[in-house]
Design a protein around this motif. Structure first.
Motif, PDB file in Angstrom:
ATOM      1  N   LEU A 629      46.161 -14.276  -1.391  1.00 42.31           N
ATOM      2  CA  LEU A 629      46.192 -14.766  -2.831  1.00 42.31           C
ATOM      3  C   LEU A 629      47.638 -15.243  -3.003  1.00 42.31           C
ATOM      4  CD1 LEU A 629      44.637 -11.793  -4.718  1.00 42.31           C
ATOM      5  CD2 LEU A 629      43.613 -13.944  -4.384  1.00 42.31           C
ATOM      6  N   PRO A 630      47.829 -16.259  -3.944  1.00 41.23           N
ATOM      7  CA  PRO A 630      49.230 -16.680  -4.272  1.00 41.23           C
ATOM      8  C   PRO A 630      50.132 -15.799  -4.801  1.00 41.23           C
ATOM      9  CG  PRO A 630      47.691 -18.201  -5.225  1.00 41.23           C
ATOM     10  CD  PRO A 630      46.842 -17.067  -4.644  1.00 41.23           C
ATOM     11  N   ALA A 631      51.333 -15.731  -4.645  1.00 42.75           N
ATOM     12  CA  ALA A 631      52.449 -14.711  -4.889  1.00 42.75           C
ATOM     13  C   ALA A 631      52.499 -14.725  -6.594  1.00 42.75           C
ATOM     14  CB  ALA A 631      53.546 -14.911  -4.428  1.00 42.75           C
ATOM     15  N   LYS A 632      52.171 -15.689  -7.050  1.00 42.05           N
ATOM     16  CA  LYS A 632      52.340 -15.630  -8.689  1.00 42.05           C
ATOM     17  C   LYS A 632      51.113 -14.846  -9.210  1.00 42.05           C
ATOM     18  CE  LYS A 632      52.853 -20.175  -9.272  1.00 42.05           C
ATOM     19  NZ  LYS A 632      52.999 -21.329 -10.115  1.00 42.05           N
ATOM     20  N   ILE A 633      50.119 -14.853  -8.623  1.00 40.80           N
ATOM     21  CA  ILE A 633      48.970 -14.134  -9.105  1.00 40.80           C
ATOM     22  C   ILE A 633      49.107 -12.666  -8.943  1.00 40.80           C
ATOM     23  CG2 ILE A 633      46.376 -13.712  -9.191  1.00 40.80           C
ATOM     24  CD1 ILE A 633      46.199 -16.669  -8.193  1.00 40.80           C
ATOM     25  N   LYS A 634      49.124 -11.778 -10.065  1.00 37.53           N
ATOM     26  CA  LYS A 634      49.214 -10.410  -9.982  1.00 37.53           C
ATOM     27  C   LYS A 634      47.575  -9.685  -9.563  1.00 37.53           C
ATOM     28  CE  LYS A 634      52.316 -10.455 -13.856  1.00 37.53           C
ATOM     29  NZ  LYS A 634      52.527  -9.989 -15.511  1.00 37.53           N
ATOM     30  N   PRO A 635      47.885  -8.621  -9.062  1.00 31.09           N
ATOM     31  CA  PRO A 635      46.331  -7.997  -8.850  1.00 31.09           C
ATOM     32  C   PRO A 635      45.665  -7.769 -10.139  1.00 31.09           C
ATOM     33  CG  PRO A 635      48.282  -6.583  -7.932  1.00 31.09           C
ATOM     34  CD  PRO A 635      48.942  -7.739  -9.085  1.00 31.09           C
ATOM     35  N   LEU A 636      44.155  -7.766  -9.792  1.00 32.30           N
ATOM     36  CA  LEU A 636      43.354  -7.578 -10.885  1.00 32.30           C
ATOM     37  C   LEU A 636      43.402  -6.413 -11.921  1.00 32.30           C
ATOM     38  CD1 LEU A 636      40.595  -9.013 -12.168  1.00 32.30           C
ATOM     39  CD2 LEU A 636      39.354  -7.467 -10.397  1.00 32.30           C
ATOM     40  N   SER A 637      43.831  -5.510 -11.365  1.00 30.66           N
ATOM     41  CA  SER A 637      44.321  -4.168 -12.178  1.00 30.66           C
ATOM     42  C   SER A 637      45.066  -4.390 -13.317  1.00 30.66           C
ATOM     43  CB  SER A 637      44.521  -2.961 -11.205  1.00 30.66           C
ATOM     44  OG  SER A 637      45.722  -3.282 -10.621  1.00 30.66           O
ATOM     45  N   SER A 638      46.082  -5.123 -13.028  1.00 30.26           N
ATOM     46  CA  SER A 638      47.112  -5.402 -13.894  1.00 30.26           C
ATOM     47  C   SER A 638      46.710  -6.336 -15.202  1.00 30.26           C
ATOM     48  CB  SER A 638      48.229  -6.206 -13.314  1.00 30.26           C
ATOM     49  OG  SER A 638      47.946  -7.427 -12.811  1.00 30.26           O
ATOM     50  N   TYR A 639      45.528  -7.139 -14.930  1.00 33.91           N
ATOM     51  CA  TYR A 639      45.225  -7.884 -15.883  1.00 33.91           C
ATOM     52  C   TYR A 639      44.227  -7.238 -16.736  1.00 33.91           C
ATOM     53  CZ  TYR A 639      46.962 -12.128 -13.485  1.00 33.91           C
ATOM     54  OH  TYR A 639      47.559 -13.057 -12.860  1.00 33.91           O
ATOM     55  N   LEU A 640      43.627  -6.110 -16.055  1.00 34.16           N
ATOM     56  CA  LEU A 640      42.321  -5.547 -16.729  1.00 34.16           C
ATOM     57  C   LEU A 640      43.341  -4.498 -17.861  1.00 34.16           C
ATOM     58  CD1 LEU A 640      39.813  -4.548 -14.116  1.00 34.16           C
ATOM     59  CD2 LEU A 640      39.824  -6.339 -15.908  1.00 34.16           C
ATOM     60  N   GLU A 641      44.410  -3.991 -17.385  1.00 30.68           N
ATOM     61  CA  GLU A 641      45.261  -2.979 -17.849  1.00 30.68           C
ATOM     62  C   GLU A 641      45.740  -3.754 -19.285  1.00 30.68           C
ATOM     63  OE1 GLU A 641      48.221  -1.689 -15.421  1.00 30.68           O
ATOM     64  OE2 GLU A 641      46.731  -0.398 -14.211  1.00 30.68           O
ATOM     65  N   HIS A 642      46.212  -4.847 -18.918  1.00 33.34           N
ATOM     66  CA  HIS A 642      46.764  -5.885 -20.114  1.00 33.34           C
ATOM     67  C   HIS A 642      45.794  -6.162 -21.166  1.00 33.34           C
ATOM     68  CE1 HIS A 642      49.149  -8.809 -22.220  1.00 33.34           C
ATOM     69  NE2 HIS A 642      48.298  -9.924 -22.223  1.00 33.34           N
ATOM     70  N   ALA A 643      44.504  -6.563 -20.726  1.00 36.83           N
ATOM     71  CA  ALA A 643      43.539  -6.536 -21.800  1.00 36.83           C
ATOM     72  C   ALA A 643      42.899  -5.446 -22.436  1.00 36.83           C
ATOM     73  CB  ALA A 643      42.094  -7.117 -20.947  1.00 36.83           C
ATOM     74  N   HIS A 644      43.097  -4.220 -21.626  1.00 38.31           N
ATOM     75  CA  HIS A 644      42.645  -3.038 -22.514  1.00 38.31           C
ATOM     76  C   HIS A 644      43.819  -2.552 -23.573  1.00 38.31           C
ATOM     77  CE1 HIS A 644      39.089  -2.063 -20.516  1.00 38.31           C
ATOM     78  NE2 HIS A 644      39.799  -1.954 -19.307  1.00 38.31           N
ATOM     79  N   ALA A 645      44.992  -2.970 -23.040  1.00 36.78           N
ATOM     80  CA  ALA A 645      46.245  -2.515 -23.899  1.00 36.78           C
ATOM     81  C   ALA A 645      46.209  -3.533 -25.211  1.00 36.78           C
ATOM     82  CB  ALA A 645      47.732  -2.716 -23.284  1.00 36.78           C
ATOM     83  N   ASN A 646      45.706  -4.780 -25.052  1.00 30.73           N
ATOM     84  CA  ASN A 646      45.650  -5.637 -26.317  1.00 30.73           C
ATOM     85  C   ASN A 646      44.214  -5.498 -26.868  1.00 30.73           C
ATOM     86  OD1 ASN A 646      48.022  -7.688 -26.371  1.00 30.73           O
ATOM     87  ND2 ASN A 646      47.508  -7.052 -24.218  1.00 30.73           N
ATOM     88  N   GLY A 647      43.527  -4.465 -26.647  1.00 29.58           N
ATOM     89  CA  GLY A 647      42.207  -4.432 -27.398  1.00 29.58           C
ATOM     90  C   GLY A 647      41.258  -5.211 -27.121  1.00 29.58           C
ATOM     91  N   ILE A 648      41.325  -5.890 -25.562  1.00 27.40           N
ATOM     92  CA  ILE A 648      40.204  -6.787 -25.397  1.00 27.40           C
ATOM     93  C   ILE A 648      39.328  -6.002 -24.566  1.00 27.40           C
ATOM     94  CG2 ILE A 648      39.599  -8.975 -24.190  1.00 27.40           C
ATOM     95  CD1 ILE A 648      42.488  -9.979 -24.874  1.00 27.40           C
ATOM     96  N   SER A 649      37.936  -5.834 -24.834  1.00 28.46           N
ATOM     97  CA  SER A 649      37.002  -5.168 -24.130  1.00 28.46           C
ATOM     98  C   SER A 649      36.291  -6.155 -22.940  1.00 28.46           C
ATOM     99  CB  SER A 649      36.060  -4.907 -24.803  1.00 28.46           C
ATOM    100  OG  SER A 649      35.184  -5.503 -25.882  1.00 28.46           O
TER     101      SER A 649
END
Length: 649
Positions: A629-649
């Motif tokens: 994966l490119p260095a600028k792409i974060k792990p999938l878990s970080s995107y899921l955590e960000h979504a849950h933190a902003n109330g996105i299910s």
């Protein structure tokens, strides 16, 4: 008014307020960043030649493309700072990019000379654009501006498509997209999209200021028209005053003449008054004379009184005579004008009478000539009538029947032929008959044989016509069994199709395309995507790729209630759609596929827009098909955590 950057910024502020706020923050807080923040991109680039503005904007994805709203940073630290402050803290919905590629991404597939000589194209999109190197590298990496050629006039589009070098290119007002199949013979398929007029990169005008100036201009123009009306009124009043001044001038001249006469009378009066004074002096002298002169003095006094009275009468009579003279002069002018008017009227009446006498004389001559022509034509018509009644008495039976048919047509429809033309045709037919008899003595024999053959063939044709009619009756009988069923089935599909189109605020119908040849029967799909259009047949040339995709999806959804299957698969159906259509179609697919009792539905796509419509009956699978994966792409878990933190299910 022609400040393009100002106009672009105003459009950004109205359409994308978050992008405007981010731009404003970067301008006011440059100390927060190490390097320079470029953006949004639409404010950081310029088109060298305005003729290519629409093409370049299409290459960048159109006026609604996210490429034009991206912010470009020069280093990783600024990338993190920008994301933390503007995205995380201020909650602004903006995009930021940090191009980590070199200038090799700007390298074009061919040289400029080869592009023009071999393929007939003008420039690459990167040659027309100018901007900061970081912005240009980002556009080359994401929008592939260094790989897409442009041309104002038409060239060999097929040669460019088949070259294998260019996947996208623009010619005139058309945007071409060349795709190569992943399997089989790897055939190439080229889709076209009409290029819309540039909204950002073209020549821009400050419409608000322009409209204000135009409103002022229209106000001034209205004032000018009002002033013209007033000027016309003043001119009319001026003419009236001028006429009055002219009349007063004549009155003044008359009064001056009267004054001159009065002055002459006054002068004479003064002379006599002076003479009277002399006489008075003489009278005083005479008083001093002896008394014998008293009688003479008395007589002189009486003469003075008499002369004074006479003078007063003369003055009054002169004034009365002068007034009569003025009245007579005015009456003389009136009578003179009446005389001129009467003379002109007399001349006009005399000329009109002369012309009418001439017209009457010509009409009498024409009437006499018409009578003579009518009598001659009547006599000639009687002769022709007699000849026509006697014609055709000695003809053969077949020719007599033909002759009667000709007479019947003439009586019903009339004819424009004259006796001379009929005689010429008769002579021509006689000559043709004599030529046939001379050239072929057996012509009559051949005629009889062919007549018999024609009768035989006519009987055969009548027999075949009967067979054809029987076949048609059988076809109609069979067709009556299955055609209503097809019409009813297609009508059900059309109802579902129309309801689906109404949900996206468009119109559509489905109908059977019927022909006399049953092999040519098919289905016609009629669509309308704009209120100003009429329903049009869906073809591969009339509608855009996105419109064809929308129509195809809605047609398949209209069919899914009529055909049962364990699952359905749709691959890349959203490719080529604009964001609006993609959102509406995605919502329709989700609602239709997740309804109870429906088959399992697979939607495969390489990309999706953010914030699409989802529900709990869906499952989203993201596939990473790569070894790293490119260095600028974060792990999938970080995107899921960000979504849950902003109330996105």
């Amino acid at each position: 008014m022609d400040n393009a950057r100002h106009v672009r910024l105003n459009k950004i502020r109205g359409r994308y307020p978050h992008v405007f706020e981010a731009h404003k923050y970067c301008k006011e807080n440059p100390d927060k960043f190490i390097g320079r923040i470029h953006g949004p991109v639409v404010l950081s680039i310029n088109v060298k030649d305005a003729r290519y503005a629409s093409m370049v904007e299409q290459v960048l994805g159109g006026s609604a493309s996210s490429h034009l709203r991206y912010f470009i940073v020069e280093n990783e630290q600024d990338y993190r700072t920008f994301s933390r402050i503007l995205v995380d803290e201020k909650k602004l919905k903006v995009n930021v990019a940090w191009p980590s590629v070199g200038n090799e991404v700007l390298r074009t597939p061919t040289s400029a000379a080869e592009l023009k000589s071999r393929y007939g194209m003008d420039y690459y999109a990167s040659d027309i654009l100018e901007g900061d190197p970081h912005v240009m590298r980002y556009l080359a990496q994401e929008a592939r501006i260094s790989k897409i050629p442009l041309a104002l006039s038409h060239s060999s589009e097929e040669n460019i498509s088949n070259s294998g070098i260019f996947q996208k290119f623009c010619v005139g007002q058309t945007y071409y997209n060349v795709k190569t199949a992943e399997y089989g013979k790897r055939n190439k398929q080229t889709s076209t999209t009409p290029i819309r007029t540039a909204e950002y990169l073209g020549e821009a005008v400050d419409n608000e200021a322009k409209n204000q100036l135009m409103e002022e201009y229209r106000t001034m123009e209205g004032n000018l028209q009002q002033a013209d009306v007033m000027i016309k009124e003043y001119n009319l009043e001026h003419d009236q005053i001028k006429q009055k001044v002219q009349a007063y001038k004549h009155q003044k001249e008359d009064l001056i003449s009267q004054k001159r006469d009065v002055q002459l009378a006054a002068q004479a009066y003064n002379m006599k008054l002076g003479k009277l004074e002399d006489l008075k002096k003489q009278l005083e002298l005479l008083k001093q004379k002896p008394a014998v002169l008293q009688e003479r003095i008395h007589k002189l006094k009486e003469d003075v009184v008499t002369q004074k009275s006479a003078e007063e009468r003369f003055v009054k009579k002169y004034a009365q005579t002068l007034q009569k003279y003025v009245d007579c002069y005015e009456m003389r002018n009136i009578y003179k004008l009446q005389e001129i008017h009467a003379n002109e009227k007399f001349k006009a009446i005399r000329n009109y009478a002369t012309e009418q006498d001439k017209v009457l004389h010509d009409a009498e001559n024409n009437l006499a000539a018409a009578k003579r022509s009518y009598q001659s034509a009547q006599r000639q018509a009687l002769v022709y009538k007699k000849e026509c009644e006697e014609a055709g008495n000695n003809l053969a039976e077949e020719l007599h029947t033909l002759f009667q048919e000709i007479l019947r047509k003439w009586k019903e429809e009339g004819t424009e032929e004259t006796l001379e033309t009929l005689e010429e045709k008769i002579a021509e037919e006689k000559g043709r008959a004599e030529g046939i008899r001379f050239a072929n003595p057996d012509a009559m024999l051949h005629y009889e044989e062919r007549k018999v053959e024609i009768d035989r063939l006519q009987q055969k044709i009548d027999s075949l016509d009967g067979d054809i009619e029987e076949c048609k009756r059988q076809i109609a009988t069979v067709k009556a069994l299955w055609e209503p069923r097809i019409d009813a089935l297609v009508q059900r599909i059309s109802v579902k199709f129309s309801e689906a189109f109404e949900r996206i605020r468009c119109s559509g119908e489905v109908a059977v395309d019927k022909h006399e040849d049953f092999d040519k029967w098919g289905i016609n799909i009629w669509v309308k995507f704009r209120d100003t259009e009429k329903l049009q047949l869906l073809t591969g040339q009339r509608q855009s790729g996105g419109e064809r995709s929308v129509s195809t999806v809605l047609y398949l959804m209209a069919l899914q209630n009529l055909a049962k299957s364990p699952f359905r698969v749709v691959d890349e159906i959203n490719q080529g759609m604009d964001p609006r259509n993609e959102r509406m179609i995605h919502e329709q697919i989700v609602k239709g596929a997740s309804a109870p009792g429906t088959s399992q539905y697979f939607l495969i796509t390489p990309k999706l827009l953010p914030n699409l419509f989802y529900n709990e009956r869906m499952r989203v699978l993201c596939i990473y098909n790569s070894e790293w994966l490119p260095a600028k792409i974060k792990p999938l878990s970080s995107y899921l955590e960000h979504a849950h933190a902003n109330g996105i299910s």
